[in-house]
Design an enzyme around this catalytic site. Structure first.
Site, mmCIF file in Angstrom:
data_model
loop_
_atom_site.group_PDB
_atom_site.id
_atom_site.type_symbol
_atom_site.label_atom_id
_atom_site.label_comp_id
_atom_site.label_asym_id
_atom_site.label_seq_id
_atom_site.Cartn_x
_atom_site.Cartn_y
_atom_site.Cartn_z
ATOM 1 C CD GLU A 268 -49.495 -5.729 25.592
ATOM 2 O OE1 GLU A 268 -49.879 -5.279 26.684
ATOM 3 O OE2 GLU A 268 -50.248 -5.888 24.621
ATOM 4 C CB CYS A 301 -46.463 -6.772 33.813
ATOM 5 S SG CYS A 301 -47.189 -8.127 32.870
#
Ligand code: NAD
Length: 497
Positions: A268, A301
């Site tokens: 990720e 993010c």
């Protein structure tokens, strides 16, 4: 804030007092605390010059070897337990997390700078929910069993083995639980390596796993530097899964080790999300949410960091955006009135400022902010109008409170701009047209798209990124699948005749 005596406790391990919470500063291997003689410092972004919060054990090759050996032993017990037995332990862990909410929030706030109120109200609870969700999913994940080709066909889900879980410094507690829960639910033992800029809440979590009843070695914590003990862990060929959250640069290193050992690997990674506002949007809601992309000092993010606004509403949108951005209070993360916390580390704040300085030099226009704040680790909430879509601030993840502002003429251009970076983690769209929401939503090259909302998500849905934002999907059954080896068992119907 801290009392780091490095004094061994009665049980032998070194402990430190952080904000009134007693923490072990070592590794947890085989269910016991193990200290390294070498240490690294953890400092608080709330008082950087006030000395270290803790001297944390700095693992090395021997630490990694011991942790993997322990995880193999733990796997033998944990992997052999039934799904119901594992789920019961995981629910107990969730109960304990909920009971220690205030302490976890206080330590994360000191260690990483995360807003304490946000931790208390949202992220600690989400950490517990991550364990509950996967405990329930594994119990519900029945084997498939059917007749075909005159055979009984069974799909068995086998735990894969030890899993190395490597996590980043932003939202460390919540992100760690998000990655650890599916690995454990699937029956794998874990070795968790948290980030060296915010290692402390991982210590509380490890302690709670013992109280919850994880067998020794099912859950291991290794502290240290990524390039040292992190690299050693991912290179160990006894490891059967690697799951990583962090930057694309680190993912490339880890991916090489995973390839060498032929170990499945999920990543990720970073994002550069578009925040698209159409003229038909609820402007107040859109402008307010856009200003809130400065949340957590932009160290998120999923943030929509590229504001893309329809040309016809440029001025009115900017006026409302500045109005909401002006309201944001920069302050101490422990203060409930604070909206924007300090950045995690001076090095990271300087890196963010470097982007802004290069943007200025390259001819981009800084329309708001653009400077570090004197006397703290805050960085001013910053808005930049780039000279071109190829500007570095448009194309690279900054991971700070820096947004870019661009306009588009029509839907086609909005989609083209939104899809124009190498990333593809998340996107946010504001429109009141259901048809447009559907059309644009389907056209975006992104693992996640939120329309008229942000961050709220059903944990059983897939989560992950396109392009350089990630490899594989987490969330729900996707993570369970990753952490399992599926076997198809075929038994001829007349076997016993
Ligand atoms: P990073 O890649 O520098 O470090 C992440 C982790 O990897 C740390 O624990 C570090 O110690 C470890 N590490 C570093 N080098 C290693 C190596 N060679 N081998 C093994 N481990 C190693 O990332 P960061 O700066 O901690 O985190 C910020 C990044 O994470 C941003 O790019 C952000 O977008 C991303 N992120 C992504 C998500 C997501 O869900 N997609 C969530 C949060 C953060």
């Amino acid at each position: 804030m801290s009392n780091d005596t490095g004094t061994p406790s009665s049980s032998g391990e070194r402990r430190v007092d952080v904000g009134g919470v007693s923490l072990a500063t070592g590794h947890m291997i085989g269910g016991v605390w193990v200290d390294s003689s070498a240490t690294f410092e953890s400092r608080s972004p709330l008082d950087w010059d006030g000395g270290p919060l803790a001297h944390v054990s700095r693992g090395d090759q021997a630490t990694s070897d011991a942790a993997v050996t322990s995880s193999l032993e733990g796997f033998g017990v944990w992997g052999a337990m039934t799904a119901e037995e594992r789920a019961a332990v995981m629910h107990r862990l969730a109960d304990l997390i909920e009971a220690r909410n205030e302490e976890i929030a206080a330590v994360e706030s000191l260690d990483m700078g995360f807003l304490q109120e946000s931790m208390r109200l949202r992220l600690v609870a989400r950490g517990a929910l991550n364990f509950r969700t996967y405990a329930d999913l594994i119990v519900a994940a029945h084997e498939r069993d059917w007749e075909a080709k005159s055979m009984r066909n069974v799909v068995q889900r086998m735990p894969a083995g030890p899993a190395v879980v490597i996590t980043p410094w932003n939202a460390p507690f919540m992100l760690s639980t998000w990655k650890l829960a599916p690995a454990l639910a699937a029956g794998n033992s874990v070795i968790h390596k948290p980030a060296e800029w915010s290692p402390l809440t991982a210590s509380i979590l490890a302690e709670l796993t013992i109280e919850a009843g994880f067998p020794p070695g099912a859950y291991n914590l290794v502290q240290g530097i990524g390039e040292e003990v992190g690299a050693a862990l991912v290179a160990d060929d006894r490891v059967r899964r690697i799951t990583f959250t962090g930057s694309p640069e680190t993912a490339r290193h880890i991916g090489r080790s995973a390839a060498e050992n032929l170990v499945p690997f999920t990543a990720e990674l970073g994002g550069k999300g578009p925040f698209v506002v159409f003229a038909d949007a609820d402007l107040e809601a859109a402008a307010k949410k856009a200003a809130w992309q400065f949340d957590d000092s932009g160290q998120v993010c999923l943030a929509g960091t590229r504001l893309l606004v329809e040309e016809s509403i440029r001025e009115v949108f900017l006026e409302r955006f500045h109005h909401y951005a002006d309201e944001l209070v920069l302050g101490d993360s422990r203060d409930a009135d604070t909206d924007i916390a300090p950045m995690v580390h001076p090095e990271h704040r300087d890196r963010v400022h470097g982007f802004v300085e290069r943007a200025r030099a390259a001819g981009d226009t800084v329309v708001r902010g653009g400077q570090p704040v004197e006397g703290s680790l805050h960085y001013e909430p910053t808005l930049i109008e780039p000279a071109s879509n190829q500007s570095e601030v448009v194309q690279s993840e900054i991971f700070g409170p820096v947004l870019t502002f661009q306009t588009f003429a029509d839907e086609a251009e909005a989609v083209e701009l939104a899809n124009s970076t190498a990333y593809g983690l998340s996107a946010i769209v504001y429109t009141t047209s259901r048809e447009r929401a559907e059309r644009v939503g389907r056209s975006l090259r992104s693992g996640l798209v939120w329309v008229n909302t942000f961050l709220v998500r059903d944990l059983t849905a897939p989560f992950g990124g396109c392009g350089i934002s990630g490899i594989g999907r987490e969330g729900g059954d996707h993570a369970l699948e990753f952490h399992s080896d599926l076997k198809t068992l075929m038994i001829l119907d007349d076997t016993t005749t």
